[in-house]
Scaffold this motif. Structure first.
Motif, short mmCIF file in Angstrom:
data_model
loop_
_atom_site.label_atom_id
_atom_site.label_comp_id
_atom_site.label_asym_id
_atom_site.label_seq_id
_atom_site.Cartn_x
_atom_site.Cartn_y
_atom_site.Cartn_z
N PRO A 62 -61.21 -68.91 100.90
CA PRO A 62 -60.94 -69.14 99.49
C PRO A 62 -59.78 -70.10 99.30
O PRO A 62 -58.96 -70.30 100.19
N ARG A 63 -59.71 -70.66 98.09
CA ARG A 63 -58.61 -71.55 97.76
C ARG A 63 -57.36 -70.75 97.40
O ARG A 63 -57.44 -69.65 96.86
N SER A 64 -56.21 -71.36 97.65
CA SER A 64 -54.97 -70.83 97.11
C SER A 64 -54.84 -71.32 95.66
O SER A 64 -55.24 -72.44 95.34
N MET A 65 -54.29 -70.50 94.81
CA MET A 65 -54.14 -70.87 93.41
C MET A 65 -52.65 -70.87 93.04
O MET A 65 -51.88 -70.07 93.55
N PRO A 66 -52.21 -71.77 92.14
CA PRO A 66 -53.04 -72.79 91.49
C PRO A 66 -53.49 -73.85 92.48
O PRO A 66 -52.76 -74.20 93.42
N TYR A 67 -54.69 -74.37 92.27
CA TYR A 67 -55.28 -75.30 93.21
C TYR A 67 -54.64 -76.67 93.13
O TYR A 67 -54.40 -77.20 92.04
N THR A 68 -54.33 -77.23 94.27
CA THR A 68 -53.92 -78.63 94.37
C THR A 68 -54.66 -79.23 95.57
O THR A 68 -55.28 -78.52 96.35
N PHE A 69 -54.57 -80.53 95.72
CA PHE A 69 -55.21 -81.20 96.85
C PHE A 69 -54.42 -81.01 98.15
O PHE A 69 -54.89 -81.39 99.22
N GLU A 70 -53.21 -80.46 98.06
CA GLU A 70 -52.38 -80.33 99.25
C GLU A 70 -53.04 -79.47 100.33
O GLU A 70 -52.96 -79.78 101.52
N GLN A 71 -53.70 -78.38 99.92
CA GLN A 71 -54.36 -77.53 100.90
C GLN A 71 -55.52 -78.26 101.58
O GLN A 71 -55.74 -78.11 102.79
#
Length: 278
Positions: A62-71
């Motif tokens: 899953p994504r980390s939130m808040p989502y950014t393009f850094e991940q």
């Protein structure tokens, strides 16, 4: 398939095929790696192609939130290091991520196809707020119809009344790719909002030292021609290429007119100076 560890301890499922120098594919927004398997197969006799699902999809964490393009950039860094690759293909929103990554990661060659990069407002975004409103209202078909027409203004279907487009989209959502795009609509809209947030002059990408191929389809969204012309002037080692008889999904269809220029680009000797622009 093998599993590798991301920087935050999550597991990335890496799917590799072929033999030769490595190429890592950063896929677009509303899809998974499944639609890029033809591309991987077409390049596999010359290159080792590495596919992985970006976060929030299929076998990805899953994504980390808040989502950014850094991940996404961090995950790409891990994949490049693990595979020893320095070649990258980026498509659509994946192209924006790949271009951002090239500002800081050791990428030698970067091929972008219809990369969703906004230069001085050149990437359309007026459709985004209505699509977000439809999503909040729970009308996925309407949101997907608005998104498709907003990103692809050249398509005749986009000129139909919204009710008609929504009905067509609802039928499309019964297909496998339609179901996937519907499930990923929230991610598509999140990424589109970030692309808009990174809008600015082409000079913000001038620090990319990789050799860059800016490829776009002759039958695809018309704004890419101007966007790419601006990027080609700003990037020190870039050239543009028009792929004939090709739309936004041409990289997924992987016809020779799409695959062969990519293979030539990754196989050619490195050019130390700025290239001439096609």
């Amino acid at each position: 398939m093998e599993r590798i560890n991301a920087r935050d301890g999550a597991t990335i499922a890496l799917h590799s095929t072929g033999d030769g120098p490595g190429i890592v594919v950063v896929h677009g927004g509303g899809v998974t790696i499944d639609v890029y398997r033809r591309l991987a197969t077409a390049l596999a006799d010359r290159f080792t192609v590495h596919l992985y699902n970006r976060r929030g999809r299929a076998d990805a964490p899953p994504r980390s939130m808040p989502y950014t393009f850094e991940q996404d950039i961090d995950d790409l860094a891990v994949v490049l290091e693990h595979t020893g690759s320095d070649n990258v293909i980026g498509h659509s929103s994946g192209g924006c991520i790949a271009l951002m990554a090239a500002l800081r990661l050791p990428i030698d060659r970067l091929a972008l196809y219809d990369a969703a990069v906004s230069v001085n407002g050149g990437f359309p975004s007026a459709w985004l707020a209505p699509a977000q409103a439809a999503l909040r209202a729970g009308d996925i078909a309407r949101g997907l119809a608005i998104t498709a027409a907003g990103i692809n203004p050249q398509m005749a279907a986009g000129k139909l009344p919204l009710g008609v487009r929504t009905a067509i989209t609802r039928a499309f959502m019964r297909t496998q790719i339609g179901r996937t795009m519907a499930e990923l609509l929230p991610i598509t809209l999140e990424e589109s909002a970030l692309i808009r947030a990174y809008d600015g002059p082409a000079s913000q990408w001038a620090g990319v030292t990789a050799e860059v191929l800016l490829a776009y389809g002759a039958d695809g969204p018309p704004y890419y021609q101007d966007l790419y012309a601006a990027l080609a002037r700003a990037l020190p080692r870039a050239r543009t290429l028009t792929i004939p008889r090709s739309g936004h999904d041409a990289i997924n269809r992987a016809y020779p007119r799409m695959v062969d220029p990519l293979a030539d680009f990754f196989a050619a000797p490195v050019t130390p100076e700025r290239t001439s622009h096609a």
